[in-house]
Scaffold this motif. Structure first.
Motif, short mmCIF file in Angstrom:
data_model
loop_
_atom_site.label_atom_id
_atom_site.label_comp_id
_atom_site.label_asym_id
_atom_site.label_seq_id
_atom_site.Cartn_x
_atom_site.Cartn_y
_atom_site.Cartn_z
N GLN A 416 0.82 -1.23 0.00
CA GLN A 416 0.00 0.00 0.00
C GLN A 416 0.85 1.27 0.00
OE1 GLN A 416 -2.89 -1.82 -0.94
NE2 GLN A 416 -3.68 0.13 -0.20
N THR A 417 2.14 1.14 -0.19
CA THR A 417 3.01 2.32 -0.18
C THR A 417 3.65 2.58 -1.53
OG1 THR A 417 4.84 0.93 0.58
CG2 THR A 417 3.56 2.11 2.27
N ASP A 418 3.96 1.53 -2.28
CA ASP A 418 4.62 1.72 -3.57
C ASP A 418 4.07 0.73 -4.58
OD1 ASP A 418 5.70 -0.44 -2.21
OD2 ASP A 418 7.62 -0.29 -3.25
N LEU A 419 4.28 1.04 -5.86
CA LEU A 419 3.78 0.21 -6.95
C LEU A 419 4.88 -0.73 -7.43
CD1 LEU A 419 1.92 2.98 -8.98
CD2 LEU A 419 1.00 1.47 -7.22
N VAL A 420 4.49 -1.97 -7.68
CA VAL A 420 5.42 -3.00 -8.15
C VAL A 420 4.79 -3.64 -9.38
CG1 VAL A 420 6.68 -5.11 -7.57
CG2 VAL A 420 6.18 -3.41 -5.79
#
Length: 498
Positions: A416-420
């Motif tokens: 929920q903090t960065d896109l992968v």
């Protein structure tokens, strides 16, 4: 139009079945006559209005004949995609089949080998009077692509088929001299539309399979090719690679591959990359993207004289597009496909089919001032970050694929903090430097909250066979997430952006 398909013998036109070992061709008049004789033999077996015939087989003349004979008798067809269903007694019982025709081994009592169709055609010497369909009656049960779970059944009405055939003909004016090349499974109802169109409008149609499409297309010399974006993406990569090796222009090679009679290329069913659409159009092979769902049939389509890059075209006659406050598309049809699913979990129908004949598509969209529809992504694929920012994944995935180093990209947000991103590499073995460059180039064009922190390179391409693509070549996001759950959860895994 559905009733006239069986009631009126066609004048002119032919149907061909292109295989790696040769092509079988006969006139549409002969196809019509054989379908009538098959209908007579099926009637002797007790098949009549309201009965259901299952077909689980690869594309073939027998598939087409069974579909037309069922229309003749007022019986329903249920097309089952090989590999997704098994021709056993459980299938027959679950879907209420009177008979199942299959090219696979089966011990079920109601299962007949597909080759039995030829004997049934020869057994009869005349055709019965064709049944007349009402607009609300279901002619066939089709199945959703299964991108989010088990396929759901959906009965398609005669009126919805009529409406779609008329809309397409108004845009593209298929006529004698045209030859429409079809290679996706006939279990997908839209692929059978082109046979119906040929019978009504006198053009030719050539049916192949996905595996044989590239090898047979040049021999077939079609004027129109019906393909999903993944097919054209594969073609573009092959053409660009051949051009680099040979020094010949990619446009010249494209015309050689598709033949010298192409009028246009048709695509839809999944998002198409702008670079791919531009490649073929600039090569002199205009390609037109459209939009529709199993639950709506065709909704919008670019076509000659009305095409806008980035859009899926204007909404067709008989359809109305409505956007809610969040931009989610709903569609109202003059002749709905249906108002519920069959063989679905409780509540599934209510999520999609709404009062007033509306179908909630789950797609995000907008309509410009000239009436062109743009698809922005899936409402379910909007990622909400911990700061509350909503990120629409489709444009970001397109950005990753734009450079050519990545053929597929599916975005997740495990913390929920960065896109992968889980990506498929264009080169084998994967060129990690090229993938890193694509990652950095995409991030440079994106806003702060849209940037991708890392890319996990898939160990094998996403395919229908390994369950990571649907039959229409759309990524199956839950399955991809499950397959790479360990890597997604580990912040150290993958190629990191700089």
């Amino acid at each position: 139009m559905v009733n006239r398909i069986t009631a009126e013998a066609p004048v002119g036109g032919r149907i061909s079945f292109a295989r790696l070992d040769g092509t079988e061709t006969f006139s549409l008049a002969e196809l019509h006559a054989r379908a009538g004789r098959l209908a007579a033999s099926l009637a002797e077996l007790g098949i009549g209005p309201g009965d259901r015939i299952g077909i689980l087989a690869a594309n073939s003349p027998q598939w087409v004949l069974l579909d037309l004979a069922a229309l003749w008798l007022g019986a329903q067809t249920a097309g089952f995609e090989p590999g997704k269903f098994d021709p056993d007694q459980q299938l027959i019982t679950r879907y209420g089949l009177r008979l199942l025709f299959t090219d696979r081994p089966s011990e079920a009592a109601e299962a007949l080998p597909l080759t039995e169709v030829d004997r049934l055609v020869e057994k009869a010497d005349s055709a019965p009077e064709p049944v007349s369909w009402a607009a609300w009656q279901v002619t066939t049960v089709k199945f959703t692509s299964g991108s989010t779970g088990e396929p759901k059944g959906l009965g398609a009405t005669a009126g919805s088929i009529d409406s779609s055939l008329r809309a397409v003909q108004d845009m593209f004016h298929h006529r004698p001299g045209d030859d429409l090349f079809v290679f996706l499974p006939l279990s997908l109802l839209q692929q059978r539309y082109w046979v119906y169109s040929a019978l009504r409008h006198g053009h030719d149609v050539t049916i192949s399979t996905y595996e044989a499409a590239f090898a047979t297309m040049r021999r077939a010399r079609p004027t129109v090719v019906m393909g999903v974006p993944a097919y054209y993406e594969t073609a573009r990569r092959q053409l660009e690679s051949r051009a680099a090796r040979s020094g010949k222009p990619a446009a010249e090679l494209a015309r050689q591959l598709f033949g010298d009679r192409i009028r246009y290329l048709w695509t839809g069913s999944a998002p198409a990359a702008p670079a791919m659409l531009r490649f073929f159009t600039e090569a002199g092979l205009p390609i037109y993207e459209g939009y529709g769902l199993n639950e709506t049939c065709i909704v919008a389509k670019n076509h000659p004289g009305a095409s806008r890059e980035g859009s899926v075209g204007r909404v067709v006659v008989g359809k109305e597009v409505l956007l809610d406050a969040d931009g989610v598309i709903s569609v109202r049809s003059d002749h709905p496909v249906n108002d519920h699913y069959e063989y679905a979990a409780p509540g599934d129908s209510e999520k999609v089919f709404r009062p007033g004949g509306l179908v909630r598509t789950g797609d995000l969209g907008l309509v410009d001032e000239d009436g062109y529809l743009y698809i922005l992504g899936r409402a379910d694929d909007v990622i909400v970050l911990e700061n509350g920012k909503k990120v629409v994944v489709r444009p970001i995935e397109e950005q990753l694929r734009a450079g050519g180093a990545i053929t597929e990209a599916v975005l997740f947000c495990p913390q929920q903090t960065d896109l992968v991103a889980v990506v498929c590499a264009a080169a084998q073995p994967p060129d990690e430097r090229a993938i890193a460059a694509a990652l950095n180039a995409a991030n440079a064009a994106l806003g702060k909250d849209e940037r991708i922190s890392r890319a996990i390179v898939a160990t094998e391409p996403f395919t229908v066979e390994n369950g990571l693509l649907t039959s229409q070549f759309k990524p199956r996001r839950p399955q991809i997430r499950a397959a790479y759950a360990t890597e997604l959860a580990n912040p150290q895994e993958g190629i990191h952006a700089h």
